[in-house]
Motif scaffolding. Structure first.
Motif, PDB file in Angstrom:
ATOM      1  N   UNK A 167     -18.199  15.280  77.815  1.00 20.31           N
ATOM      2  CA  UNK A 167     -16.818  15.317  77.344  1.00 20.31           C
ATOM      3  C   UNK A 167     -16.509  13.983  76.671  1.00 20.31           C
ATOM      4  N   UNK A 168     -15.757  14.047  75.610  1.00 17.92           N
ATOM      5  CA  UNK A 168     -15.344  12.819  74.930  1.00 17.92           C
ATOM      6  C   UNK A 168     -13.891  12.933  74.529  1.00 17.92           C
ATOM      7  N   UNK A 169     -13.279  11.788  74.323  1.00 12.68           N
ATOM      8  CA  UNK A 169     -11.858  11.763  73.963  1.00 12.68           C
ATOM      9  C   UNK A 169     -11.634  10.674  72.924  1.00 12.68           C
ATOM     10  N   UNK A 170     -11.055  11.048  71.792  1.00 13.47           N
ATOM     11  CA  UNK A 170     -10.688  10.088  70.752  1.00 13.47           C
ATOM     12  C   UNK A 170      -9.243   9.665  70.983  1.00 13.47           C
ATOM     13  N   UNK A 171      -9.021   8.367  71.083  1.00 12.73           N
ATOM     14  CA  UNK A 171      -7.676   7.867  71.378  1.00 12.73           C
ATOM     15  C   UNK A 171      -7.354   6.672  70.491  1.00 12.73           C
ATOM     16  N   UNK A 180     -28.860   8.342  75.937  1.00 14.49           N
ATOM     17  CA  UNK A 180     -29.699   8.831  74.832  1.00 14.49           C
ATOM     18  C   UNK A 180     -29.287  10.200  74.301  1.00 14.49           C
ATOM     19  N   UNK A 181     -28.172  10.740  74.770  1.00 10.10           N
ATOM     20  CA  UNK A 181     -27.664  11.989  74.222  1.00 10.10           C
ATOM     21  C   UNK A 181     -26.628  11.686  73.140  1.00 10.10           C
ATOM     22  N   UNK A 182     -26.662  12.386  72.018  1.00  8.43           N
ATOM     23  CA  UNK A 182     -25.705  12.099  70.939  1.00  8.43           C
ATOM     24  C   UNK A 182     -24.276  12.437  71.319  1.00  8.43           C
ATOM     25  N   UNK A 183     -23.368  11.538  71.005  1.00 11.04           N
ATOM     26  CA  UNK A 183     -21.931  11.746  71.214  1.00 11.04           C
ATOM     27  C   UNK A 183     -21.222  11.769  69.865  1.00 11.04           C
ATOM     28  N   UNK A 184     -21.420  10.724  69.080  1.00 13.52           N
ATOM     29  CA  UNK A 184     -20.937  10.659  67.703  1.00 13.52           C
ATOM     30  C   UNK A 184     -22.150  10.438  66.811  1.00 13.52           C
ATOM     31  N   UNK A 185     -22.387  11.368  65.892  1.00 11.01           N
ATOM     32  CA  UNK A 185     -23.490  11.228  64.950  1.00 11.01           C
ATOM     33  C   UNK A 185     -23.128  10.195  63.889  1.00 11.01           C
ATOM     34  N   UNK A 186     -24.069   9.874  63.014  1.00 10.95           N
ATOM     35  CA  UNK A 186     -23.857   8.813  62.038  1.00 10.95           C
ATOM     36  C   UNK A 186     -22.551   9.037  61.266  1.00 10.95           C
ATOM     37  N   UNK A 187     -21.638   8.065  61.390  1.00  8.65           N
ATOM     38  CA  UNK A 187     -20.281   8.205  60.861  1.00  8.65           C
ATOM     39  C   UNK A 187     -19.887   6.952  60.089  1.00  8.65           C
ATOM     40  N   UNK A 188     -18.883   7.093  59.243  1.00  9.16           N
ATOM     41  CA  UNK A 188     -18.452   6.000  58.365  1.00  9.16           C
ATOM     42  C   UNK A 188     -17.529   5.033  59.078  1.00  9.16           C
ATOM     43  N   UNK A 198     -16.160   8.608  76.899  1.00 11.19           N
ATOM     44  CA  UNK A 198     -17.249   9.545  77.170  1.00 11.19           C
ATOM     45  C   UNK A 198     -17.355   9.741  78.674  1.00 11.19           C
ATOM     46  N   UNK A 199     -17.551  10.992  79.097  1.00 11.76           N
ATOM     47  CA  UNK A 199     -17.649  11.288  80.529  1.00 11.76           C
ATOM     48  C   UNK A 199     -18.525  12.511  80.743  1.00 11.76           C
ATOM     49  N   UNK A 200     -19.089  12.593  81.930  1.00 15.67           N
ATOM     50  CA  UNK A 200     -19.895  13.759  82.292  1.00 15.67           C
ATOM     51  C   UNK A 200     -19.037  14.892  82.834  1.00 15.67           C
TER      52      UNK A 200
END
Length: 621
Positions: free
Chosen positions: A190-194, A53-61, A239-241
């Motif tokens: 922490x997040x990673x875009x790949x 329930x924590x935001x990682x990616x907000x509303x995106x296209x 996504x990771x803690x």
């Protein structure tokens, strides 16, 4: 901006979202949630991602060119997958591929074809791609995908594959960002875009437009002309803690690629490799003898063995040493390879893309007849569709001739080694031959190594003070000996170059080189024990019941305690411990070697020098 204006904008956003219809996809453990919004005012698709329930990616296209708006969701298909597959080699013997998937089938007003948006939710992250299985040709000029991050998100930015990293906010970037892109959110996640399965497509980097903040956009290298059918590469949001979990979960990239297509893989043999620095037959045979003595599986002829690599006249079908590389021209590759075979050593050859493009179909059967083990591709073109397709087809052709591959320069992996495991490794990294500082080497595991193996070239006796026997206080600011020992564990590469700048004559007189003699390059199990990006990392890897542990620090000295609770509690072990001992150790490298009796309850106190490290070998008693 006035308060009433802000209120009106927020109200408008709420109204627009209320008109949208939302679909939810959960990861198997329920922690990650992907939300797709449909029926928006202009027929656009949008998504968001939350973790617990924590935001990682907000509303995106979402979308690609031609499929940005006027879209209508026609159908949804639900699937799930949970299987374990065995690797030919890897950081662990088995990989679990567990996800829930929704395929959103979209149509557009005035068009007869349809677009599938495939979304997978893993426990480790979310992945999606755009697929058109029809026959209608399409030109893709842009990708509409964005990643809107929460405010005050920071990232580790690298403009090109072999560059160092800079810690930056998501705004006013100095150019494009390489992938993967690791980020830290204000909420502590922490997040990673790949990018995964980029095989017959163009490379996509990430950009933040001037004047925008927290909006990451996809930037394609070029247009994709007249393609049908097509599937874009996977866009991956891990996504990771904790930072260590990102690296521990990097199998998600392999899972998003097709299974192994090589039926007989018995000839694919990872191992250590030693570069031959003097390109003569006599020197090569001495290096082969050295490799056999030190349990190194391969030797390598780098640039210059077939002439100047800048000349189109250089012919990789024959030995013709570049006079700028060596003053003697007597190298006989077939003779050297035959000699190496008698010692149980394989031979690798460097060939740059210019020569590969001209002679590939001729040299592959030729090298196979010589008994060559593999080819290191040099100066490859990356980014555009033509050369991306060419490169992966070349790897397939090498497989047909039992030749392994190492791709150098700016190529970064997206998981193709699962499909064609003869591609052992690749560069695309600020490797040790570029003398990165400790801040860089402690950043790379959480950034570059998330996408796959990295040929970072361990440089052990490379330092001037070691070869010239200078006193300890005259040492340079390069990494310590134990830092390099530990990197050979931390920096995963199935083909692991060691002693990169050294000759056999340099490697003598220090007891710790027995560590490299025993070092595997692929593993049955891997555990990322701890780490903070740009500060420190500790990794334990197991092969045939033996644990190898590497710990490094950044440019700062560091004291920490390492628990050995990953060991089997029912067993006792003996550890060989390698530490930077300083002047009290009277060898050239000042490495202390000691043995300890340990078990799962043991805690090792580490006292690491700046740019230092610790290495361990732990065996059952």
């Amino acid at each position: 901006m006035k308060k009433n204006t802000i209120t009106l904008l927020l109200l408008l956003i709420v109204i627009l979202n209320l008109t949208a219809k939302e679909y939810k996809l959960l990861s198997p453990n329920g922690n990650l949630c992907f939300y797709l919004q449909d029926e928006r005012p202009n027929g656009e698709l949008a998504y968001e991602i939350k973790y617990k329930d924590q935001p990682v990616i907000l509303l995106s296209s979402m979308g690609i060119s031609g499929w940005e708006n006027k879209l209508e969701l026609e159908k949804i298909k639900d699937t799930t997958n949970d299987e374990v597959w065995k690797q030919v080699y890897g950081e662990r013997a088995e990989v679990r591929d567990h996800y829930n998937q929704k395929t959103f089938i979209v149509k557009k007003t005035g068009r007869g074809d349809k677009l599938n948006i495939e979304v997978r939710a893993y426990n480790e992250g979310i992945a999606f791609r755009y697929v058109n299985a029809g026959n209608g040709y399409q030109t893709i000029k842009s990708e509409n995908t964005t990643f809107v991050t929460p405010p005050e998100t920071y990232c580790w930015f690298a403009p090109f594959a072999q560059s160092r990293y800079t810690y930056l906010p998501i705004r006013d970037w100095p150019g494009e960002s390489e992938r993967p892109l690791t980020m830290k959110l204000k909420n502590g996640l922490y997040t990673c875009l790949a990018e995964a399965e980029m095989v017959n497509y163009c490379r996509t980097k990430f950009v933040v437009n001037k004047g925008e903040e927290n909006i990451i956009r996809c930037k394609m290298y070029e247009n994709i002309e007249d393609i049908a059918p097509f599937a874009t590469p996977w866009r991956v949001i891990m996504v990771a803690e904790k930072p260590a979990e990102l690296l521990a979960n990097n199998d998600i990239i392999l899972n998003l690629n097709a299974p192994n297509k090589i039926k007989d893989t018995s000839w694919i043999k990872p191992g250590k490799i030693f570069r031959i620095t003097r390109l003569t037959t006599e020197a090569a045979k001495k290096c082969i003898d050295f490799a056999a003595e030190r349990s190194i599986e391969y030797v390598h002829f780098d640039a210059g063995w077939y002439g100047s690599e800048t000349s189109r006249d250089s012919d990789p079908r024959k030995s013709d040493v570049d006079p700028a590389r060596c003053d003697v021209n007597d190298l006989n590759i077939p003779e050297v390879t035959a000699y190496a075979k008698t010692k149980g050593i394989g031979v690798w050859l460097y060939v740059n893309q210019r020569a590969l493009d001209m002679y590939l179909d001729e040299i592959l059967p030729l090298y196979q007849s010589w008994g060559i083990a593999g080819i290191k591709f040099g100066f490859v073109h990356v980014g555009n569709v033509k050369w991306t397709y060419w490169l992966h087809e070349a790897v397939k052709k090498c497989a047909a001739h039992n030749l392994m591959v190492d791709i150098h320069d700016e190529y970064r992996p997206t998981g193709f080694s699962r499909t064609y495991p003869n591609l052992l490794t690749q560069e695309g990294i600020c490797g040790n031959e570029e003398f990165p500082d400790g801040n860089t080497t402690t950043t790379l595991p959480f950034t570059r190594f998330i996408c796959g193996a990295g040929d970072a070239t361990i440089c052990y006796f490379h330092r001037r003070e070691l070869k010239e026997k200078l006193p300890l206080n005259a040492r340079s600011l390069e990494s310590t000996a134990c830092h390099q020992l530990a990197l050979s564990i931390i920096e995963y590469s199935p083909l692991q170059f060691i002693y990169w700048y050294d000759s056999p004559e340099d490697v003598y007189g220090v007891p710790e080189i027995a560590f490299f003699d025993q070092l595997p390059t692929v593993w049955d199990d891997t555990k990322v024990l701890n780490g903070e990006i740009g500060e420190n990392i500790s990794i334990a890897r197991k092969k045939d019941g033996v644990w190898f542990v590497g710990c490094i620090t950044n440019n700062d000295a560091r004291k920490q305690t390492l628990a050995l609770d990953f060991l089997d509690p029912a067993k006792k072990y003996e550890m060989t411990l390698y530490t930077d001992g300083g002047e009290k150790v009277k060898t050239r490298t000042h490495v202390a070697v000691e043995t300890k009796q340990v078990n799962t309850k043991t805690q090792i106190k580490l006292d690491m020098l700046p740019r230092g490290g610790v290495a361990m070998i732990i065996k059952e008693k």
